[in-house]
Design an enzyme around this catalytic site. Structure first.
Site, PDB file in Angstrom:
ATOM      1  N   ASP A  14      -3.286 -80.224  73.306  1.00 30.25           N
ATOM      2  CA  ASP A  14      -2.302 -81.302  73.077  1.00 30.25           C
ATOM      3  C   ASP A  14      -1.883 -82.064  74.340  1.00 30.25           C
ATOM      4  OD1 ASP A  14      -2.522 -80.170  70.596  1.00 30.25           O
ATOM      5  OD2 ASP A  14      -0.412 -79.648  70.359  1.00 30.25           O
ATOM      6  N   ASP A  55      -2.412 -82.739  68.456  1.00 28.33           N
ATOM      7  CA  ASP A  55      -1.425 -82.632  67.400  1.00 28.33           C
ATOM      8  C   ASP A  55      -1.534 -83.965  66.635  1.00 28.33           C
ATOM      9  OD1 ASP A  55       0.483 -80.739  66.506  1.00 28.33           O
ATOM     10  OD2 ASP A  55       2.149 -81.833  67.430  1.00 28.33           O
ATOM     11  N   HIS A  57      -0.076 -85.558  63.289  1.00 33.99           N
ATOM     12  CA  HIS A  57       0.797 -85.411  62.123  1.00 33.99           C
ATOM     13  C   HIS A  57       0.854 -86.665  61.244  1.00 33.99           C
ATOM     14  CE1 HIS A  57       2.231 -81.672  63.747  1.00 33.99           C
ATOM     15  NE2 HIS A  57       2.950 -82.188  64.704  1.00 33.99           N
ATOM     16  N   HIS A  61       5.584 -85.418  58.088  1.00 34.04           N
ATOM     17  CA  HIS A  61       5.365 -84.014  58.455  1.00 34.04           C
ATOM     18  C   HIS A  61       6.656 -83.202  58.429  1.00 34.04           C
ATOM     19  CE1 HIS A  61       4.116 -80.558  61.083  1.00 34.04           C
ATOM     20  NE2 HIS A  61       3.094 -80.657  60.239  1.00 34.04           N
ATOM     21  N   SER A  63       7.777 -80.949  60.273  1.00 32.67           N
ATOM     22  CA  SER A  63       8.428 -80.615  61.544  1.00 32.67           C
ATOM     23  C   SER A  63       9.273 -81.753  62.107  1.00 32.67           C
ATOM     24  CB  SER A  63       7.386 -80.231  62.598  1.00 32.67           C
ATOM     25  OG  SER A  63       6.719 -81.375  63.122  1.00 32.67           O
ATOM     26  N   HIS A  99       6.612 -87.219  66.437  1.00 32.98           N
ATOM     27  CA  HIS A  99       5.684 -87.179  67.567  1.00 32.98           C
ATOM     28  C   HIS A  99       4.254 -87.105  67.045  1.00 32.98           C
ATOM     29  CE1 HIS A  99       6.238 -82.951  66.464  1.00 32.98           C
ATOM     30  NE2 HIS A  99       5.021 -82.753  66.927  1.00 32.98           N
ATOM     31  N   LYS A 125      -5.089 -81.116  64.651  1.00 36.98           N
ATOM     32  CA  LYS A 125      -4.339 -80.077  63.943  1.00 36.98           C
ATOM     33  C   LYS A 125      -2.970 -80.585  63.536  1.00 36.98           C
ATOM     34  CE  LYS A 125      -2.438 -78.072  68.143  1.00 36.98           C
ATOM     35  NZ  LYS A 125      -1.038 -78.422  67.816  1.00 36.98           N
ATOM     36  N   GLU A 132       3.520 -76.191  59.500  1.00 33.74           N
ATOM     37  CA  GLU A 132       3.506 -76.366  60.945  1.00 33.74           C
ATOM     38  C   GLU A 132       2.316 -75.591  61.478  1.00 33.74           C
ATOM     39  OE1 GLU A 132       3.761 -77.979  63.469  1.00 33.74           O
ATOM     40  OE2 GLU A 132       5.848 -77.846  64.166  1.00 33.74           O
ATOM     41  N   ALA A 169       2.536 -77.522  74.589  1.00 30.38           N
ATOM     42  CA  ALA A 169       3.520 -77.035  75.545  1.00 30.38           C
ATOM     43  C   ALA A 169       3.352 -75.527  75.681  1.00 30.38           C
ATOM     44  CB  ALA A 169       4.930 -77.350  75.051  1.00 30.38           C
ATOM     45  N   CYS A 173       2.541 -74.632  71.460  1.00 32.37           N
ATOM     46  CA  CYS A 173       1.130 -74.655  71.055  1.00 32.37           C
ATOM     47  C   CYS A 173       0.219 -73.851  71.974  1.00 32.37           C
ATOM     48  CB  CYS A 173       0.656 -76.090  70.898  1.00 32.37           C
ATOM     49  SG  CYS A 173       1.429 -76.899  69.471  1.00 32.37           S
TER      50      CYS A 173
HETATM   51  C1  VGL Z   1       4.019 -78.854  70.046  1.00 29.30           C
HETATM   52  C2  VGL Z   1       6.177 -78.985  69.278  1.00 29.30           C
HETATM   53  C3  VGL Z   1       5.752 -79.669  68.163  1.00 29.30           C
HETATM   54  C4  VGL Z   1       3.089 -78.408  71.123  1.00 29.30           C
HETATM   55  C5  VGL Z   1       3.567 -79.528  68.928  1.00 29.30           C
HETATM   56  O1  VGL Z   1       2.003 -79.024  71.296  1.00 29.30           O
HETATM   57  O2  VGL Z   1       3.423 -77.441  71.839  1.00 29.30           O
HETATM   58  N1  VGL Z   1       5.312 -78.575  70.204  1.00 29.30           N
HETATM   59  N2  VGL Z   1       4.446 -79.920  67.989  1.00 29.30           N
HETATM   60 ZN    ZN Z   2       3.789 -81.198  66.429  1.00 32.78          ZN
END
Ligand code: VGL
Ligand code: ZN
Length: 230
Positions: A14, A55, A57, A61, A63, A99, A125, A132, A169, A173
């Site tokens: 990501d 990522d 979405h 989504h 989240s 995001h 993904k 999630e 992060a 992820c």
């Molecule tokens: C992520 C929060 C939401 C990541 C992805 O890539 O770590 N964190 N979606």
């Molecule tokens: Zn995400």
């Protein structure tokens, strides 16, 4: 170590505009500083497979806090139920700002991730609005699993033995990808300079937890990275 027992893969998680300053909607502090490190790793000859994830979405989504008004990002949670089996235990997932919405500039890989031509594969993904999926491998449900990226199969087909994880992060992820890599039987490393956490203050404790489970957090000047240079 002989070459037939060391077939490393690199997973770049990501590294997208929305996770990076200055404009990312879910920018991780110093997130963009990881890119130079990742580029150095991408150049190393030893990797038999170099995979990046995005990522990716839909706007609706689960989240996104915006889909659960009046809930707020970073502080509130939503319940995730297995869409294929309401009887599997549900769990609470953290809510985020919108995001990495599919096909938006924020979802793009950062352009400094120059050696795009060195990536063998880009995996998307988080495409199912109802689940999630932090991990590059699959979602957390098991009965049945809802989404599988196919990554485990690709690593196995390439004979991969060791997985090096970097990107964003660290505490979401990257962490979940490393834990699933371990579960799939790969020796699993997170290269510390190649990642940053959403919650930087909590990362040392998260790191200890990962190490206790068998993931090794390694450094660019350490022996695990030196192995990649020969
Ligand atoms: C992520 C929060 C939401 C990541 C992805 O890539 O770590 N964190 N979606
Ligand atoms: Zn995400």
């Amino acid at each position: 170590m002989s070459t037939n027992t060391f077939k490393p893969a690199l997973i770049v998680v990501d590294l997208q505009e929305d996770f990076c300053p200055p404009n990312g909607s879910l920018a991780v502090a110093e997130g963009r500083e990881t890119v130079a490190v990742v580029n150095r790793l991408l150049e190393l000859p030893a990797f038999v497979l170099r995979v990046a994830t995005q990522d990716w979405h839909p706007q609706d989504h689960i989240s996104f806090a915006s889909n659960h008004a009046p809930k707020k990002p970073f502080v509130d949670f939503a319940t995730v139920v297995n869409p294929l089996n309401p009887d599997e235990p549900s769990y609470e997932t953290q809510l985020w700002p919108d995001h990495c919405v599919q096909n938006t500039p924020g979802a793009a890989l950062v352009p400094e991730l120059d050696p795009a031509h060195r990536l063998d594969e880009i995996i998307k993904k988080g495409t199912n609005k109802d689940v999630e999926m932090y991990s590059a491998f699959y979602d957390p449900f098991t009965n049945p699993r809802v989404s599988d990226s196919g990554l485990a199969g690709k690593l196995q087909a390439a004979g991969v033995t060791h997985v090096y994880v970097v990107g964003l992060a660290a505490d979401f992820c990257v962490r979940c990808t490393a834990l699933d890599s371990l579960k799939e039987g790969f020796t699993t490393y997170i290269v510390e300079e190649g990642t940053r956490a959403v919650n930087g203050a909590g990362w040392p404790e998260q790191m200890q937890g990962l190490e206790a489970l068998g993931v090794r957090v390694v450094r660019m000047d350490g022996p695990e990275v030196a192995l990649l240079k020969s």
